[in-house]
Design an enzyme around this catalytic site. Sequence first.
Site, PDB file in Angstrom:
ATOM      1  N   ASP A  91      13.287   9.091  10.542  1.00 20.35           N
ATOM      2  CA  ASP A  91      11.857   8.833  10.735  1.00 20.35           C
ATOM      3  C   ASP A  91      11.624   8.070  12.032  1.00 20.35           C
ATOM      4  O   ASP A  91      12.555   7.580  12.665  1.00 20.35           O
ATOM      5  CB  ASP A  91      11.271   8.080   9.525  1.00 20.35           C
ATOM      6  CG  ASP A  91      12.165   6.931   9.046  1.00 20.35           C
ATOM      7  OD1 ASP A  91      12.991   6.447   9.836  1.00 20.35           O
ATOM      8  OD2 ASP A  91      12.027   6.532   7.877  1.00 20.35           O
ATOM      9  N   ASN A 106       9.807  -0.186  -2.625  1.00 24.65           N
ATOM     10  CA  ASN A 106       8.922   0.618  -3.488  1.00 24.65           C
ATOM     11  C   ASN A 106       9.535   1.992  -3.803  1.00 24.65           C
ATOM     12  O   ASN A 106       8.862   2.858  -4.350  1.00 24.65           O
ATOM     13  CB  ASN A 106       7.538   0.790  -2.839  1.00 24.65           C
ATOM     14  CG  ASN A 106       7.598   1.559  -1.518  1.00 24.65           C
ATOM     15  OD1 ASN A 106       8.674   1.968  -1.076  1.00 24.65           O
ATOM     16  ND2 ASN A 106       6.454   1.755  -0.900  1.00 24.65           N
ATOM     17  N   HIS A 158      10.754   4.153  -1.537  1.00 24.55           N
ATOM     18  CA  HIS A 158      10.622   5.200  -0.507  1.00 24.55           C
ATOM     19  C   HIS A 158      11.993   5.543   0.083  1.00 24.55           C
ATOM     20  O   HIS A 158      12.898   4.717   0.140  1.00 24.55           O
ATOM     21  CB  HIS A 158       9.590   4.853   0.558  1.00 24.55           C
ATOM     22  CG  HIS A 158       9.955   3.813   1.569  1.00 24.55           C
ATOM     23  ND1 HIS A 158       9.042   2.903   2.039  1.00 24.55           N
ATOM     24  CD2 HIS A 158      11.098   3.537   2.212  1.00 24.55           C
ATOM     25  CE1 HIS A 158       9.617   2.123   2.934  1.00 24.55           C
ATOM     26  NE2 HIS A 158      10.877   2.483   3.050  1.00 24.55           N
ATOM     27  N   GLU A 192       6.649   7.838   0.974  1.00 24.94           N
ATOM     28  CA  GLU A 192       6.142   6.769   0.118  1.00 24.94           C
ATOM     29  C   GLU A 192       5.882   7.296  -1.293  1.00 24.94           C
ATOM     30  O   GLU A 192       5.859   8.517  -1.515  1.00 24.94           O
ATOM     31  CB  GLU A 192       4.834   6.226   0.728  1.00 24.94           C
ATOM     32  CG  GLU A 192       5.003   5.597   2.124  1.00 24.94           C
ATOM     33  CD  GLU A 192       5.567   4.167   2.091  1.00 24.94           C
ATOM     34  OE1 GLU A 192       6.314   3.822   1.155  1.00 24.94           O
ATOM     35  OE2 GLU A 192       5.249   3.415   3.038  1.00 24.94           O
TER      36      GLU A 192
END
Length: 220
Positions: free
Chosen positions: A53, A114, A116, A121
């Site tokens: 990313d 979280n 991801h 996400e």
Amino acid sequence: MAAELIAKAIRVKPNLTLGLPTGNTPIGMYEDLVRAYREKNLDWSGVRTFNLDEYAGLGPEDPHSYRMYMQRHLFDHVNVSPRNIHFPVEGNAYEKEIREAGGIDLLIVGIGTNGHIAFNEPGASFTSRSREVILTAETIANAQQHFGSNTMPTRAVTMGIATLLDSRHIVLLASGASKADIIRRALNGPVTEAVPATVLQTHPNVIAILDEAAAAGSKF
Ligand code: GLP
């Protein structure tokens, strides 16, 4: 351990295609890979790299870009060829670059608190491909430490979940107590798009490398 796996894979296949992560977790792995280049003649000249990313709108020269992170931690210190280094700028183009390289042999991936993976996400579709995404408040809060008083981007371009899963082998890295709860959910919990990392349970070739603190809540 992750560095050893990568080094072995490069020795077996000198033109290995690697998927590479950023973050605090893999810093030690990159240090060991640089050492393997310097002390054990690990040859990077044929290796192709695809980063997972990148922040949207940050140029490769921006000190906060993942490209600069990779230069600092790995690329500036090994004999990787600049033309073999790939970062996502636009989703469809990135998919094409990965396809043309013959797909990813070995993907190293971290995990957000979280759940991801890369910048997919919670709620991201398991069929998603490389694309621009909006970062969650939690991800922005966790990453703000690296930006100091600079405003940080709220968007990124990431490999999609289906892109990640196309990799032939995947290594998941997690360290520290802050990852224990999400690692338990990722590895032992129900597979759901609400926790993107749970999708790794469906891949036939995944190795999770965890330190004791990150593994503390999980059953194996
Ligand atoms: C960012 C990256 C992810 C990485 C995550 C965890 O969100 N885009 O690819 O896995 O951070 O980072 P850290 O290793 O610093 O906890």
